[in-house]
Structure formats: structure tokens, C-alpha cells
Design an enzyme around this catalytic site. Structure first.
Site, PDB file in Angstrom:
ATOM      1  N   PRO A   2       0.823  -1.207   0.022  1.00  0.00           N
ATOM      2  CA  PRO A   2      -0.044  -0.138   0.198  1.00  0.00           C
ATOM      3  C   PRO A   2       0.837   1.310   0.132  1.00  0.00           C
ATOM      4  O   PRO A   2       1.770   1.390   1.050  1.00  0.00           O
ATOM      5  CB  PRO A   2      -0.826  -0.169   1.394  1.00  0.00           C
ATOM      6  CG  PRO A   2      -0.450  -1.410   1.794  1.00  0.00           C
ATOM      7  CD  PRO A   2       0.643  -2.088   1.353  1.00  0.00           C
ATOM      8  N   GLU A   3       0.673   2.134  -1.074  1.00  0.00           N
ATOM      9  CA  GLU A   3       1.362   3.472  -1.156  1.00  0.00           C
ATOM     10  C   GLU A   3       0.388   4.498  -0.725  1.00  0.00           C
ATOM     11  O   GLU A   3      -0.642   4.089  -0.043  1.00  0.00           O
ATOM     12  CB  GLU A   3       1.792   3.613  -2.601  1.00  0.00           C
ATOM     13  CG  GLU A   3       2.734   2.427  -3.107  1.00  0.00           C
ATOM     14  CD  GLU A   3       4.208   2.595  -2.398  1.00  0.00           C
ATOM     15  OE1 GLU A   3       4.412   3.783  -1.898  1.00  0.00           O
ATOM     16  OE2 GLU A   3       5.197   1.805  -2.684  1.00  0.00           O
TER      17      GLU A   3
END
Ligand SMILES: [Zn+2]
Length: 282
Positions: A2-3
Site C-alpha cells: 500500500p502506497e
């Protein structure tokens, strides 16, 4: 992994289900995340109400409050800090939904729902801050938010002065700016026409203006895309949290550059793969 756009999309997805809701209980099935869960987590959270869900870098901040009592006035009850690590995701579900093997923590909410943390690789974390969360050791050294006014070309140019590190590593340094991960650094450097290996101190002010704009546009577009892809944070099906936007160079060695048709090259910068156009990135 997850960015920043996935974390922001998660925040927007779960927030409407949480604000104003009381946490009745905390169920911990696996306390060994990146750091062990605080032992007194249940005591800290049970009975508190979620006042807001904020984000700082890739940390989600669940701001809590408690109703007034004769002993102490209403107000701040601390902050639950959550990081999704490499593989974490959050969903709001009926608390009676059978947990899967990687569903490590539930915050049980008044009314029968729960906020459930799933994290197969357990690099995420769940911590508690009783004071100002922005002074927590994990947060206090962080650079500006990329979508805020504090982040612009002038900031990059000022911080880069005299630095010999490659501009890509510089851009991914969370003390410079937070939340620009590998794929977004690649894309932003391509958009700004800057070679990933160029020394950070040798990028001019005008090019840093372009780079800051490219970072903002790339992240904003990804968040917009996440908003349309990850509609459902209130469902037992599917895997919220991940999406992939169309990228110009990332993971496409040999493919034609969308701007000039030269073959995209790959190089290692720091520990990470960098994809760039040898003709239009200098
Ligand atoms: Zn090109």
C-alpha cells in the site's frame, strides 16, 4: 504494497463508518505485528469514540475522544496509529463475520460492526499515542505532505542544495517529502524529464518546480483512481487496498516511451529498480 494513494483511499473509505462511533471492544488474534501490539490497547480504546480519521504520510491516525465525566472533562483520548506495512488492509464488517487466518485485530464498534485489520506479512503496526501524535517518534521527523502547500519546487531545491545522492533516492527520502514510493518516483521523474541518477544538488530550480508538480499530479490521479476502484470498504468480499494505475515507464523495460518512443531502460538506484527513458530524461 500500500502506497500513499491506497492509504488515503483507505482513510476515505473507512472514515464515514467510524466517525462518531464508540469502540466497545478490541479483539486481538495476533499481537505480533512489526512491533508487538501495546498490552493495554483494549483499556486505551474501549469506551472511546472515534472523533476523526486522519493521515500523515502512510500512517492512519484514529483520533479518539471520551465523553465528559465528573473527574475529567470531555476531550482527547489519544490516537491509534496504524500502518499497513507491506500487505495490510482495513475493512468495516459485521463483527460476526468469520475471521480469516490473517485477520489479526478487530475494533468492535457500537452497533455491531468492526474495523478489521488483515495483514498476511505482518509488517504493519498498531500503536497508541496519548499526546500529540505528530510528536510521536515515527512521525516527528517526517517531511511535508506531497499534496500540501508546504511541498513545492522551492522546498525541493532548498533541501537538495549540495546533495550528491541520486535525485530518485532523494525524492523517496521521507525526511524530504513523505509518501513518494518507488512507482510514483519513477513516474514523476519521467513526467518531469529528469534522469533518476542525476545528483539531487544538480537539478535546477525550474526542473524542481516541474518535479513537484509531477509528484502532485501523479499522486492526485492515483487517489482519484483509487476512489473509483476501491468502492467497497464495507463488504466481506474482495481485497480492498490495492490498485495499479497506468504508468508510463514502470516495469516496462524495452517498451517505447509514450513521449518519444525510445526504448525504456532499467537501472538500479539505491536498492530499487528505476525505469527511465534514455532520450527524454536527463
Ligand atoms: Zn522518451
Amino acid at each position: 504494497m500500500p502506497e500513499l494513494p491506497e492509504v488515503e483511499t483507505t482513510r476515505r473509505g473507512v472514515r464515514p463508518h467510524l466517525v462518531g462511533r464508540e469502540i466497545e471492544d478490541v479483539v486481538v488474534r495476533e499481537p505480533r505485528l512489526r512491533w508487538p501490539l501495546p498490552r493495554d490497547l483494549r483499556g486505551r480504546l474501549a469506551g472511546a469514540t472515534v472523533r476523526d480519521v486522519e493521515r500523515r504520510a502512510k500512517y492512519l491516525l484514529f483520533r479518539l475522544e471520551r465523553p465528559a465525566s465528573p473527574q475529567r472533562g470531555a476531550g482527547d483520548a489519544g490516537t491509534l496509529i496504524v500502518h499497513l506495512g507491506m500487505s495490510g488492509s482495513l475493512r468495516v464488517l459485521s463483527a460476526s463475520t468469520m475471521p480469516g487466518p490473517h485477520d489479526h485485530v478487530d475494533l468492535v464498534l457500537a452497533g455491531g460492526d468492526c474495523l478489521r485489520l488483515r495483514d498476511p506479512r505482518r509488517f504493519g503496526c498498531m500503536l497508541f499515542a496519548s499526546g500529540d501524535p505528530h510528536r510521536h517518534p515515527l512521525l516527528r521527523e517526517l517531511g511535508p505532505e506531497p499534496l500540501s502547500r508546504d511541498f513545492d519546487g522551492a522546498h525541493l531545491a532548498a533541501v537538495a542544495r549540495g546533495r550528491t545522492a541520486p535525485v530518485k533516492a532523494f525524492l523517496m527520502d521521507s525526511a524530504v517529502v513523505v509518501g513518494v514510493g518507488n512507482i510514483y518516483a519513477n513516474e514523476s521523474l519521467w513526467r518531469a524529464g529528469i534522469h533518476p541518477r542525476r545528483a539531487a544538488g544538480r537539478v535546477g530550480a525550474a526542473r524542481y518546480d516541474s518535479l513537484a508538480r509531477a509528484v502532485k499530479e501523479t499522486l492526485a490521479r492515483a487517489i482519484e483512481k483509487g476512489g473509483t476502484t476501491l468502492r467497497d470498504f464495507h463488504s466481506a468480499d474482495g481485497e480492498p487496498g490495492y490498485f495499479r494505475m497506468e504508468l508510463s515507464t514502470y516495469d516496462r523495460p524495452g517498451a517505447p516511451c509514450p513521449r518519444c518512443c525510445a526504448a525504456i531502460k532499467v537501472a538500479r538506484v539505491g536498492q530499487r529498480s528505476s525505469f527511465y527513458c534514455p532520450r527524454c530524461q536527463r
